[in-house]
Design a protein around this motif. Sequence first.
Motif, PDB file in Angstrom:
ATOM      1  N   PRO A 228       0.637  -1.193   0.108  1.00 37.81           N
ATOM      2  CA  PRO A 228       0.122   0.079  -0.018  1.00 37.81           C
ATOM      3  C   PRO A 228       0.883   1.184  -0.001  1.00 37.81           C
ATOM      4  CG  PRO A 228      -0.770  -1.664   1.647  1.00 37.81           C
ATOM      5  CD  PRO A 228       0.579  -2.132   1.283  1.00 37.81           C
ATOM      6  N   LYS A 229       0.546   2.313  -0.588  1.00 40.31           N
ATOM      7  CA  LYS A 229       1.207   3.322  -0.884  1.00 40.31           C
ATOM      8  C   LYS A 229       0.365   4.661  -0.764  1.00 40.31           C
ATOM      9  CE  LYS A 229       4.191   1.004  -4.257  1.00 40.31           C
ATOM     10  NZ  LYS A 229       2.963  -0.247  -4.034  1.00 40.31           N
ATOM     11  N   ILE A 230       0.999   5.829  -0.344  1.00 44.51           N
ATOM     12  CA  ILE A 230       0.403   7.302  -0.314  1.00 44.51           C
ATOM     13  C   ILE A 230       1.538   8.016  -1.344  1.00 44.51           C
ATOM     14  CG2 ILE A 230      -0.057   9.167   0.756  1.00 44.51           C
ATOM     15  CD1 ILE A 230      -0.654   7.725   3.378  1.00 44.51           C
ATOM     16  N   PHE A 231       0.872   8.649  -2.308  1.00 42.57           N
ATOM     17  CA  PHE A 231       1.643   9.286  -3.245  1.00 42.57           C
ATOM     18  C   PHE A 231       0.995  10.958  -2.966  1.00 42.57           C
ATOM     19  CE2 PHE A 231       2.733  10.555  -7.968  1.00 42.57           C
ATOM     20  CZ  PHE A 231       4.036  11.117  -7.532  1.00 42.57           C
ATOM     21  N   TYR A 232       1.946  11.577  -2.568  1.00 42.70           N
ATOM     22  CA  TYR A 232       1.633  12.992  -2.165  1.00 42.70           C
ATOM     23  C   TYR A 232       2.113  14.011  -3.047  1.00 42.70           C
ATOM     24  CZ  TYR A 232       2.032  17.483   0.496  1.00 42.70           C
ATOM     25  OH  TYR A 232       1.784  18.672   1.255  1.00 42.70           O
ATOM     26  N   GLN A 247      -4.713   5.732 -14.407  1.00 46.50           N
ATOM     27  CA  GLN A 247      -4.542   4.362 -14.966  1.00 46.50           C
ATOM     28  C   GLN A 247      -3.988   3.518 -13.646  1.00 46.50           C
ATOM     29  OE1 GLN A 247      -1.886   4.287 -18.286  1.00 46.50           O
ATOM     30  NE2 GLN A 247      -3.705   5.221 -19.642  1.00 46.50           N
ATOM     31  N   LEU A 248      -2.963   4.044 -12.927  1.00 45.00           N
ATOM     32  CA  LEU A 248      -2.710   3.370 -11.659  1.00 45.00           C
ATOM     33  C   LEU A 248      -3.620   3.295 -10.741  1.00 45.00           C
ATOM     34  CD1 LEU A 248       0.907   5.061 -11.308  1.00 45.00           C
ATOM     35  CD2 LEU A 248       0.532   2.705 -11.975  1.00 45.00           C
ATOM     36  N   LEU A 249      -4.524   4.099 -10.613  1.00 44.63           N
ATOM     37  CA  LEU A 249      -5.559   4.079  -9.671  1.00 44.63           C
ATOM     38  C   LEU A 249      -6.725   3.274  -9.904  1.00 44.63           C
ATOM     39  CD1 LEU A 249      -6.477   5.783  -6.968  1.00 44.63           C
ATOM     40  CD2 LEU A 249      -7.913   7.356  -8.630  1.00 44.63           C
ATOM     41  N   GLN A 250      -6.690   2.887 -11.290  1.00 43.59           N
ATOM     42  CA  GLN A 250      -7.988   1.974 -11.692  1.00 43.59           C
ATOM     43  C   GLN A 250      -7.219   0.653 -11.630  1.00 43.59           C
ATOM     44  OE1 GLN A 250      -8.895   3.012 -15.613  1.00 43.59           O
ATOM     45  NE2 GLN A 250     -10.246   4.736 -15.063  1.00 43.59           N
ATOM     46  N   ALA A 251      -5.899   0.600 -11.639  1.00 40.38           N
ATOM     47  CA  ALA A 251      -5.368  -0.830 -11.649  1.00 40.38           C
ATOM     48  C   ALA A 251      -4.996  -1.259 -10.303  1.00 40.38           C
ATOM     49  CB  ALA A 251      -4.185  -0.976 -12.634  1.00 40.38           C
ATOM     50  N   PHE A 252      -4.767  -0.475  -9.188  1.00 38.32           N
ATOM     51  CA  PHE A 252      -4.271  -0.769  -7.966  1.00 38.32           C
ATOM     52  C   PHE A 252      -5.197  -0.203  -6.872  1.00 38.32           C
ATOM     53  CE2 PHE A 252      -0.780  -0.764 -10.908  1.00 38.32           C
ATOM     54  CZ  PHE A 252       0.030  -2.095 -10.618  1.00 38.32           C
ATOM     55  N   ASN A 253      -5.793  -0.816  -6.029  1.00 36.32           N
ATOM     56  CA  ASN A 253      -6.772  -0.176  -5.288  1.00 36.32           C
ATOM     57  C   ASN A 253      -6.127  -0.002  -3.842  1.00 36.32           C
ATOM     58  OD1 ASN A 253      -6.476  -2.788  -4.157  1.00 36.32           O
ATOM     59  ND2 ASN A 253      -8.539  -3.495  -4.064  1.00 36.32           N
ATOM     60  N   ALA A 265      -6.271  17.317 -11.717  1.00 35.16           N
ATOM     61  CA  ALA A 265      -6.472  16.144 -12.573  1.00 35.16           C
ATOM     62  C   ALA A 265      -7.633  15.680 -12.766  1.00 35.16           C
ATOM     63  CB  ALA A 265      -5.426  15.111 -12.534  1.00 35.16           C
ATOM     64  N   GLY A 266      -8.534  16.107 -11.838  1.00 35.59           N
ATOM     65  CA  GLY A 266     -10.004  15.710 -11.886  1.00 35.59           C
ATOM     66  C   GLY A 266     -10.478  14.251 -11.439  1.00 35.59           C
ATOM     67  N   LEU A 267      -9.485  13.589 -10.640  1.00 27.35           N
ATOM     68  CA  LEU A 267      -9.468  12.202 -10.168  1.00 27.35           C
ATOM     69  C   LEU A 267     -10.264  12.443  -8.878  1.00 27.35           C
ATOM     70  CD1 LEU A 267      -5.669  11.224 -10.381  1.00 27.35           C
ATOM     71  CD2 LEU A 267      -7.604  10.829 -12.069  1.00 27.35           C
ATOM     72  N   GLU A 268     -11.412  11.382  -8.812  1.00 32.68           N
ATOM     73  CA  GLU A 268     -12.216  11.571  -7.797  1.00 32.68           C
ATOM     74  C   GLU A 268     -12.475  10.193  -7.216  1.00 32.68           C
ATOM     75  OE1 GLU A 268     -15.790  13.578  -9.013  1.00 32.68           O
ATOM     76  OE2 GLU A 268     -14.797  15.286  -9.296  1.00 32.68           O
ATOM     77  N   ASP A 269     -12.346  10.026  -6.011  1.00 37.11           N
ATOM     78  CA  ASP A 269     -12.493   8.684  -5.291  1.00 37.11           C
ATOM     79  C   ASP A 269     -12.493   8.903  -3.924  1.00 37.11           C
ATOM     80  OD1 ASP A 269     -12.041   6.267  -4.064  1.00 37.11           O
ATOM     81  OD2 ASP A 269     -11.281   5.332  -6.001  1.00 37.11           O
ATOM     82  N   ASN A 270     -13.437   8.743  -3.100  1.00 39.65           N
ATOM     83  CA  ASN A 270     -13.677   9.348  -1.727  1.00 39.65           C
ATOM     84  C   ASN A 270     -12.847   8.558  -0.900  1.00 39.65           C
ATOM     85  OD1 ASN A 270     -15.427  11.450  -2.263  1.00 39.65           O
ATOM     86  ND2 ASN A 270     -17.128   9.914  -1.996  1.00 39.65           N
TER      87      ASN A 270
END
Length: 299
Positions: A228-232, A247-253, A265-270
């Motif tokens: 598991p990772k945090i990318f800041y 693409q990474l966000l979709q491939a790795f939960n 970047a418009g990435l949305e995921d609570n």
Amino acid sequence: MSTQESNAGQDRFPIRELSAQTNVNTVTIRAWERRYGLLNPERTSKGHRLYSQSDVTTIEKILGLVARGVPLRKVKALLAEGGVQENLDTTDSWAEPIDKLASAIQAFSSSRIEHIIDDSFLNYPPNVCRERLIEPTLEVLAQSKQQEATALFAESELIRYTLLRLNTKASKHEQRSMMLVCGENTPLWRLALVAMELTDAGFKTQLVTRSFSVNAFAELTEAVPDSPKIFYQDGQWRKNEAEKVGQLLQAFNNIKLVGTAPLLAGLEDNEHVFNDLSQCVRSLAEATQADNQVSTEAI
């Protein structure tokens, strides 16, 4: 009524369980007991501390007070009075340590910096130290003549202290792991303090001490997909970078994205995208506490 009397009939548990329930490390819990008399645990025949749900409630009250800027030396009296006053004067409670830390940094004294930071982090949770000590000190230094040098030195010392603390906090108990990665042109010291917060919340943290480009983070994620990772990342990604992270966000939960870059970047995921690091830490801590509660109920 004594703590022992108020705890009558309650289940008892060791200090590591109290730490897990409150996200306050065991060293700080002991300091609150010894230095300030804020806790009065029972003892086993061998001298080991035992706590109850009443102690959890007490620590929650302590955290609420110190988050408002109340110094620990005043907390015991407030707890005795029933807790929280609406109009507490906390204006100058952190002024002295801020002045001392700023002076130590301007003198480029590693020993003085470590002493001040260590004393603060011993007695207060990392998020309180960040909000009440570190950030105000850096604001003071931003007005100094040696602005660039002091800022870089301060960040170096915060990272050094974090690594020392993480090494001494190694646990024999099973923990969730978390790798913390900082993007380019983003303050690494903030991520370092988050590493300490997550460690106190029961995570085994690994702080990567070099900034990573999006391409480097993608390579890292693909190389160790189960970690598991945090990318800041603050600032703004180029179009191709934003697409790659998406693409990474979709491939790795098991990735958490934090900062202005994923938002712009418009990435949305609570569950995986957060405005700031504090929001991310709260989400992780709440999930951990919920899992711990389920595990406890299953036993």
